[in-house]
Design an enzyme around this catalytic site. Sequence first.
Site, PDB file in Angstrom:
ATOM      1  N   GLU A  14      -6.677 -10.430  -0.781  1.00 20.58           N
ATOM      2  CA  GLU A  14      -7.421 -10.155   0.458  1.00 20.58           C
ATOM      3  C   GLU A  14      -8.916 -10.064   0.170  1.00 20.58           C
ATOM      4  OE1 GLU A  14      -5.769  -6.829   2.639  1.00 20.58           O
ATOM      5  OE2 GLU A  14      -3.710  -7.428   2.209  1.00 20.58           O
ATOM      6  N   ASP A  31     -12.663  -9.851  -0.003  1.00 17.15           N
ATOM      7  CA  ASP A  31     -13.905  -9.896   0.760  1.00 17.15           C
ATOM      8  C   ASP A  31     -14.885  -8.961   0.060  1.00 17.15           C
ATOM      9  OD1 ASP A  31     -12.932  -7.396   1.669  1.00 17.15           O
ATOM     10  OD2 ASP A  31     -12.602  -8.090   3.720  1.00 17.15           O
ATOM     11  N   ASN A  88       1.825  -5.279  -3.075  1.00 19.46           N
ATOM     12  CA  ASN A  88       0.423  -5.548  -2.731  1.00 19.46           C
ATOM     13  C   ASN A  88      -0.300  -4.237  -2.433  1.00 19.46           C
ATOM     14  OD1 ASN A  88      -1.545  -7.729  -1.956  1.00 19.46           O
ATOM     15  ND2 ASN A  88      -1.473  -6.708   0.030  1.00 19.46           N
ATOM     16  N   HIS A 119     -10.852  -5.710  -1.749  1.00 19.18           N
ATOM     17  CA  HIS A 119     -11.882  -5.479  -0.732  1.00 19.18           C
ATOM     18  C   HIS A 119     -13.022  -4.726  -1.425  1.00 19.18           C
ATOM     19  CE1 HIS A 119      -9.209  -6.746   2.490  1.00 19.18           C
ATOM     20  NE2 HIS A 119      -8.291  -5.913   2.047  1.00 19.18           N
ATOM     21  N   GLU A 167       0.804  -1.235   0.000  1.00 14.88           N
ATOM     22  CA  GLU A 167       0.000   0.000   0.000  1.00 14.88           C
ATOM     23  C   GLU A 167       0.832   1.279   0.000  1.00 14.88           C
ATOM     24  OE1 GLU A 167      -2.722  -0.466   3.281  1.00 14.88           O
ATOM     25  OE2 GLU A 167      -3.726  -2.160   2.346  1.00 14.88           O
TER      26      GLU A 167
HETATM   27  C1  XIL Z   1      -6.146  -5.564   8.494  1.00 13.72           C
HETATM   28  C2  XIL Z   1      -6.380  -6.662   9.506  1.00 13.72           C
HETATM   29  O1  XIL Z   1      -7.310  -7.565   8.976  1.00 13.72           O
HETATM   30  C3  XIL Z   1      -6.850  -6.101  10.799  1.00 13.72           C
HETATM   31  O2  XIL Z   1      -6.916  -7.118  11.781  1.00 13.72           O
HETATM   32  C4  XIL Z   1      -5.916  -4.996  11.264  1.00 13.72           C
HETATM   33  O3  XIL Z   1      -6.454  -4.384  12.406  1.00 13.72           O
HETATM   34  C5  XIL Z   1      -5.722  -3.948  10.198  1.00 13.72           C
HETATM   35  O4  XIL Z   1      -5.267  -4.577   9.024  1.00 13.72           O
HETATM   36  N1  XIL Z   1      -4.853  -4.166   3.815  1.00 13.72           N
HETATM   37  C6  XIL Z   1      -3.918  -5.057   4.259  1.00 13.72           C
HETATM   38  C7  XIL Z   1      -4.196  -5.869   5.464  1.00 13.72           C
HETATM   39  O5  XIL Z   1      -2.898  -5.255   3.597  1.00 13.72           O
HETATM   40  O6  XIL Z   1      -3.027  -6.078   6.226  1.00 13.72           O
HETATM   41  C8  XIL Z   1      -5.249  -5.223   6.321  1.00 13.72           C
HETATM   42  O7  XIL Z   1      -5.561  -6.127   7.366  1.00 13.72           O
HETATM   43  C9  XIL Z   1      -6.462  -4.863   5.514  1.00 13.72           C
HETATM   44  C10 XIL Z   1      -6.109  -3.874   4.458  1.00 13.72           C
END
Ligand code: XIL
Length: 353
Positions: A270, A272, A204, A241, A163
Amino acid sequence: MTRRIRIRTRTGLVAATALTALMTLSTPAAPAARPADLTLGAAAAGTGRWFGTAIAGYKLADPVYTGIAAREFSMVTPENEMTFDATEPRRGQFSFAPGDRIVDFAGANGQRVRGHTLLWHPGLPAWLVSLGGSELRAALMNHVTQVMRHYQGRIDSWDVVNEAYADGTGRRRDSILERTGGDWIEVAFRTARVADPAAKLCYNDYGIEDWTAAKTQAVYAMVKDFTARGVPIDCVGFESHFDHLSPVPATYGTTLRNFADLGVDVQITELDIEAAPPAAYRQAVRTCLRVRRCTGITVWGVRDSDSWRSGSTPLLFDAAGDKKPAYPAVLGELGLNCSRGRTLGPPRPGRPV
Ligand code: XIL
C-alpha cells in the site's frame, strides 16, 4: 555502456533498449529518454516483479483514471470493495458485484488481483458484531470460505488477515475478532487454504517496516511460528504508508529479508509517501529489488486526488493525471535492476541490504 535488455510485458517481450537510457531515469531531472511503452508494470516485470495500484470501483467511469490504471500497472487491489462489510452486508447474503467489476477490469487489462481483505477489524458489518463465541467464529470462517470460493481462480494473493496487531506494542489488537479465541488467525489461514488452494495467502499490516519496532517483532514471531508448525502462509504484505513521522526506515531491507528468510514472499502492498519525494520512492523500490523474495510493489492509489490521504499528495501521478518527479525515479530504479530479477536471473550476491 550500451547493453540491450528485454522487458517482459503481458503482450510479450518488447522494448529492447539501451541500459544507459534507463540509467538516466534514476535522476528526477532526466529527460524522458525511454521507449514510449515503458511503464511501471513493464519495468517491474523486467525484474520479475509486479507493480500494482489500489483501484476504487466508483472511479472506473473516469477515463483519465482508467487510462493510467490500465497502462501503468500489472496488479490491482480493490480499495474497499472486498472488505467483510462490502461482501457480506447481511448474514449469508453476499454482494460481489463491486468486487467483480474490479476483477473484470483487471482481467480485461491483463492484470492480476490482490484480494483485500477477508478479516479486518474496521470492515465488519453490524450483524457480525452482534454475534459472539463459536457462532461468531463460524460466521468468520464461513465468510472466508464463501468469498474465496466466489473468486477462486481470479485472485493471485489474498490478504487473509489485515492489521491484527496493535501499534507500539508486541500485542495483538483488541477487537471482536480477537475475542473469538487466540487462534483465530491460524484458523483463518487454514480455512483459506482449503477454500482456494491455489491462492497465495498473506498477512498484511502497517507499522511493521522497521525491524526494531515491537509490532514488527511480534508479526515476525507469528509468521515464524506458522511456518515452523505448517500453518499455511505464503506472503507478508508491508503496507508502507510513510510520512515525516514515519519515514522509510533504515532497517526496511533487513525487515523484508528476515521475513523472506522464513520462507514467505514479501510484498510492498500500500505504498504512499507524504509529498512523494523521489529519493524516498527510489529507496522503497530499491529495498524491494534487493530482496529476492520481494515479489511486487503496489501503490495505494493512482493520482494524488485518488489517495485516502490526498492532502499529503503521496502518489506518483498528480490530480491532473500527470507524472510527478517520483515517477521517473521509480521507473529508473526498476530499469537499473531489470536484469537482476527472477525472470532474467538471480540477484547479484553480496549486495548490502
Ligand atoms: C483505506 C482506504 O483507502 C479508504 O478509502 C478507506 O476509507 C479506509 O481504508 N490499511 C489498509 C487499507 O489495509 O485497506 C486502508 O485503505 C488503508 C490502511
